[in-house]
Design an enzyme around this catalytic site. Structure first.
Site, short mmCIF file in Angstrom:
data_model
loop_
_atom_site.label_atom_id
_atom_site.label_comp_id
_atom_site.label_asym_id
_atom_site.label_seq_id
_atom_site.Cartn_x
_atom_site.Cartn_y
_atom_site.Cartn_z
N GLU A 1 0.82 -1.20 0.00
CA GLU A 1 0.00 0.00 0.00
C GLU A 1 0.86 1.25 0.00
O GLU A 1 1.97 1.25 0.51
CB GLU A 1 -0.89 0.00 1.25
N CYS B 1 3.34 8.54 0.90
CA CYS B 1 3.99 7.64 1.85
C CYS B 1 4.14 6.29 1.16
O CYS B 1 3.14 5.65 0.82
CB CYS B 1 3.10 7.55 3.09
N CYS C 1 7.40 -6.77 7.38
CA CYS C 1 8.54 -6.17 8.06
C CYS C 1 9.07 -7.16 9.08
O CYS C 1 8.30 -7.84 9.74
CB CYS C 1 8.14 -4.88 8.76
N CYS D 1 7.95 -4.64 15.73
CA CYS D 1 7.58 -3.68 16.78
C CYS D 1 6.18 -4.03 17.30
O CYS D 1 5.28 -4.33 16.51
CB CYS D 1 7.62 -2.26 16.24
N CYS E 1 2.86 -2.07 16.12
CA CYS E 1 2.71 -1.82 14.68
C CYS E 1 2.04 -3.01 14.00
O CYS E 1 2.50 -4.14 14.13
CB CYS E 1 4.08 -1.56 14.06
N CYS F 1 -0.68 5.96 10.30
CA CYS F 1 0.62 5.34 10.60
C CYS F 1 0.47 3.96 11.20
O CYS F 1 -0.29 3.76 12.12
CB CYS F 1 1.34 6.15 11.67
N1 SAH Z 1 9.88 1.02 9.54
C1 SAH Z 1 10.03 2.43 9.55
C2 SAH Z 1 9.02 3.15 8.69
C3 SAH Z 1 7.63 2.60 8.68
S1 SAH Z 1 6.72 2.76 10.20
C4 SAH Z 1 10.00 2.96 10.97
O1 SAH Z 1 9.67 2.19 11.89
O2 SAH Z 1 10.32 4.13 11.16
C5 SAH Z 1 6.28 4.48 10.14
C6 SAH Z 1 5.95 5.10 11.49
O3 SAH Z 1 4.71 4.59 11.99
C7 SAH Z 1 6.99 4.84 12.57
O4 SAH Z 1 7.37 6.06 13.17
C8 SAH Z 1 6.24 3.98 13.58
O5 SAH Z 1 6.75 4.20 14.89
C9 SAH Z 1 4.81 4.45 13.39
N2 SAH Z 1 3.79 3.52 13.86
C10 SAH Z 1 3.76 2.19 13.71
N3 SAH Z 1 2.66 1.67 14.27
C11 SAH Z 1 1.95 2.70 14.77
C12 SAH Z 1 0.71 2.82 15.46
N4 SAH Z 1 -0.04 1.76 15.72
N5 SAH Z 1 0.30 4.05 15.83
C13 SAH Z 1 1.05 5.13 15.54
N6 SAH Z 1 2.21 5.09 14.88
C14 SAH Z 1 2.67 3.89 14.51
FE1 SF4 Z 2 8.55 -2.37 10.88
FE2 SF4 Z 2 6.39 -1.26 11.91
FE3 SF4 Z 2 8.60 -1.37 13.37
FE4 SF4 Z 2 8.46 0.30 11.27
S1 SF4 Z 2 7.26 0.40 13.13
S2 SF4 Z 2 10.14 -1.11 11.81
S3 SF4 Z 2 7.18 -0.91 9.86
S4 SF4 Z 2 7.41 -3.14 12.62
#
Ligand code: SAH
Ligand code: SF4
Length: 351
Positions: free
Chosen positions: A100, A113, A120, A124, A127, A338
């Site tokens: 996406e 974006c 991934c 995390c 996420c 995000c």
């Molecule tokens: N992998 C990279 C880029 C993709 S994630 C990274 O982690 O930076 C993009 C952003 O979305 C990151 O700053 C991450 O901390 C945020 N993010 C992920 N899950 C989220 C959630 N459930 N609510 C708010 N932000 C989130």
């Molecule tokens: Fe991967 Fe989501 Fe962590 Fe970004 S925030 S590194 S997309 S698991």
């Protein structure tokens, strides 16, 4: 070295080449170097989908190119539009994986974006993308074709690598894509308007800084190793002190700042003590802080913070003279916010 020096029956995907790669490829065919710029303009400024359209190249040359190379593109399978104008594109790739991209229009800009991986590997805990494992890296052309597709209807002014995936875990393809985005003969987007977001792969942050000039965003999300270990497993490999040192050493052109992303999660990292520790951690580094209230999704174990905690946190950073914005959640009605990108991975059994 890229695969184009290897002789195979398969045609090369020309959008995998940054300008220098294309120049080398053309020289291998005995052509002039400057032809690469002409082809780049056709591909990225005029949206050409065939070599036939490239009328400033001779007919023979166009035919030869068509034998050696192909021009790929992505057609969105679905485009969802939010009430606030945010658009989410779903693309299905040649191998059936889906990714996406999200377009966020604002008064003076349109930010795209883009995704850099299918899934991934970072895992995390807050996420949704991270709850699916990594299927594969995107090729440079798959990253670039997200921009090509969005550009057919909107003029993209800014690009953030903040979609699915960890960009720095796919560094080589990401660097080629960044070069095409910022190339004066490519998409012509100023390097001030292109941002790579990372969960904190320390050696790759350094490599990125050496390879290209772009903005860096670091998803910090915590102020102690204990908290960050819990939220982001990558912290066990590259703890806070090493990550902060990498930020400090990142080569920043004049007056630029590193973006520190801080996802606020209720009861985990949203207290005034966290705000105080954050100020201390960032001392002396030119940063702007993006506070992102946690976006809840089905099955998540965390909650978004109370508005009061967000305001208190925000005010403390301001009081300490940090540049801070609390990011409004865009496209929430179409799950485009995000961390909510995951395409159809679970249905496809891609995890
Ligand atoms: N992998 C990279 C880029 C993709 S994630 C990274 O982690 O930076 C993009 C952003 O979305 C990151 O700053 C991450 O901390 C945020 N993010 C992920 N899950 C989220 C959630 N459930 N609510 C708010 N932000 C989130
Ligand atoms: Fe991967 Fe989501 Fe962590 Fe970004 S925030 S590194 S997309 S698991």
């Amino acid at each position: 070295m890229k695969g184009f020096f290897v002789h195979t029956m398969e045609k090369v995907d020309i959008k995998n080449f940054c300008l220098e790669d294309l120049e080398a490829f053309l020289q291998g065919l005995g052509k002039e170097k400057y032809r690469a710029k002409q082809i780049f303009k056709w591909l990225y400024q005029r949206g050409a989908t065939s070599f036939d359209e490239m009328t400033n190249l001779s007919k023979d040359f166009r035919q030869e190119l068509a034998l050696q190379a192909r021009i790929t593109s992505l057609q969105p399978e679905k485009v969802e539009k939010s009430v606030d104008g945010t658009k989410k594109y779903l693309f299905v790739l040649e191998d059936g994986s889906s990714i996406e991209s999200v377009l966020i229009p604002e008064e003076d800009r349109a930010t795209l974006c883009v995704s850099t991986q299918v899934g991934c590997a970072m895992g995390c805990r807050f996420c949704l993308t991270g709850s699916f494992s990594l299927k594969r890296n995107l090729s440079c052309s798959e990253i670039i074709n997200q921009v090509c597709a969005a550009q057919t209807t909107d003029r993209i002014t800014n690009i953030v690598l903040m979609g699915m995936g960890e960009p720095l875990a796919n560094l080589e393809n990401v660097i080629s894509a960044l070069k095409i985005m910022t190339c004066p003969d490519g998409f012509q987007i100023s390097n001030r308007r292109v941002t790579v977001s990372t969960s904190g792969l320390v050696p790759e942050i350094e490599k990125l800084g050496r390879a290209v000039i772009v903005n860096l965003a670091v998803s910090l999300n915590a102020t102690t190793d204990e908290q960050r270990d819990l939220l982001m497993p990558i912290n066990r490999k590259y703890p806070l002190a090493t990550l902060i040192a990498a930020c400090r050493n990142f080569p920043l052109p004049n007056r630029r700042m590193i973006t520190i992303e801080y996802v606020m999660v209720r009861g985990i990292n949203d207290t005034i003590e966290d705000a105080r520790r954050l100020v201390k951690l960032l001392k002396g580094i030119p940063v702007k802080v993006n506070l992102i209230p946690f976006n809840e999704y089905d099955g998540c174990e965390f909650r978004k913070p109370e508005q009061e905690s967000i305001d208190r946190f925000h005010r403390h950073l301001l009081y300490k003279n940090l540049t801070v914005i609390t990011r409004a959640s865009r496209g929430a009605d179409i799950s485009a916010a995000c961390g909510q990108l995951r395409a159809k991975m679970e249905k496809d059994g891609a995890n």
